[in-house]
Scaffold this motif. Sequence first.
Motif, PDB file in Angstrom:
ATOM      1  N   HIS A   3      24.231  21.017 -56.706  1.00 25.19           N
ATOM      2  CA  HIS A   3      23.322  19.895 -56.480  1.00 25.19           C
ATOM      3  C   HIS A   3      21.942  20.279 -57.006  1.00 25.19           C
ATOM      4  N   PHE A   4      21.337  19.420 -57.836  1.00 22.85           N
ATOM      5  CA  PHE A   4      20.024  19.746 -58.379  1.00 22.85           C
ATOM      6  C   PHE A   4      19.256  18.465 -58.690  1.00 22.85           C
ATOM      7  N   ASP A   5      17.936  18.581 -58.617  1.00 25.19           N
ATOM      8  CA  ASP A   5      17.055  17.470 -58.981  1.00 25.19           C
ATOM      9  C   ASP A   5      16.837  17.453 -60.494  1.00 25.19           C
ATOM     10  N   THR A   6      16.548  16.276 -61.014  1.00 25.17           N
ATOM     11  CA  THR A   6      16.206  16.159 -62.437  1.00 25.17           C
ATOM     12  C   THR A   6      14.722  15.872 -62.630  1.00 25.17           C
ATOM     13  N   THR A   7      14.007  15.638 -61.520  1.00 22.69           N
ATOM     14  CA  THR A   7      12.556  15.465 -61.559  1.00 22.69           C
ATOM     15  C   THR A   7      11.957  16.210 -60.384  1.00 22.69           C
ATOM     16  N   GLY A   8      10.647  16.470 -60.463  1.00 26.54           N
ATOM     17  CA  GLY A   8       9.969  17.108 -59.348  1.00 26.54           C
ATOM     18  C   GLY A   8       9.980  18.614 -59.423  1.00 26.54           C
TER      19      GLY A   8
END
Length: 249
Positions: A3-8
């Motif tokens: 699980h990972f963010d693409t922004t921030g």
Amino acid sequence: YIHFDTTGSAAPDLTDSDANGIPDYVDEVGMIADSAHYVLVGQMGYSEEPFDGEGGYDIYIMSYGVGVYGYNYKDIGNTSYLQIDNNYVGFNSKFDLDPLEIMRITVGHEYFHGIQWGYEENLGGNAYFYEMTSMWFEDVLIPDGNDYLDGWADDLLDDPTAAFNNTGKGYELALFGHYLSSYVDEKGIDNPQQSTIMREIWERYKVFSSNAFSAVQYVLSTDYEKPFIDVWIDFISRNLYNGIYENMD
């Protein structure tokens, strides 16, 4: 599942050099997680991590400060999940480990905790044993990592008269883990992945869960015909006199 963010601020580097639709960093996390599972379960015979009912083992990419490797968190029952850093930039390493190498040893270390929960979740006064064995596994998985020697062993080496189960938080005992798997257990002399002694201790601890030290003593005396105190004194002596004599005998 990764699980990972693409922004921030928690997003990893999104560079995708092979154009497979997944950032290279995430690919690397997946590859080392796969390798850790293969070595622990496929090669060394450990049981898989407890199943959470959804399939896949959850790894969350977060943003941590320098020096924070990651965490294994218990979930429902004895299931768990990992949280790791998104770049591992700024870490000091006397072995010049780059950020990807630090990520790899972290995933190996924390994933083994996930497997350990399936054997026994009685931390209490036994927490040192969980850290000893996860720290040991780092270098079984990545032999040129050597992170377990990057200051972690100091608590043990600075106080060689401390009791085995009271040398520190357990990270320092990875050195003893390698002594067990590459010296006491002769199957691991050439390749510690062939050693079974640590799994045998975990299996004993699973059955008699009150005291990890008792499991260590039992396996050494019963399966290897070596009293614990003889093994411990030899290990401590070899550290104490290391470099003084050409032959440790």
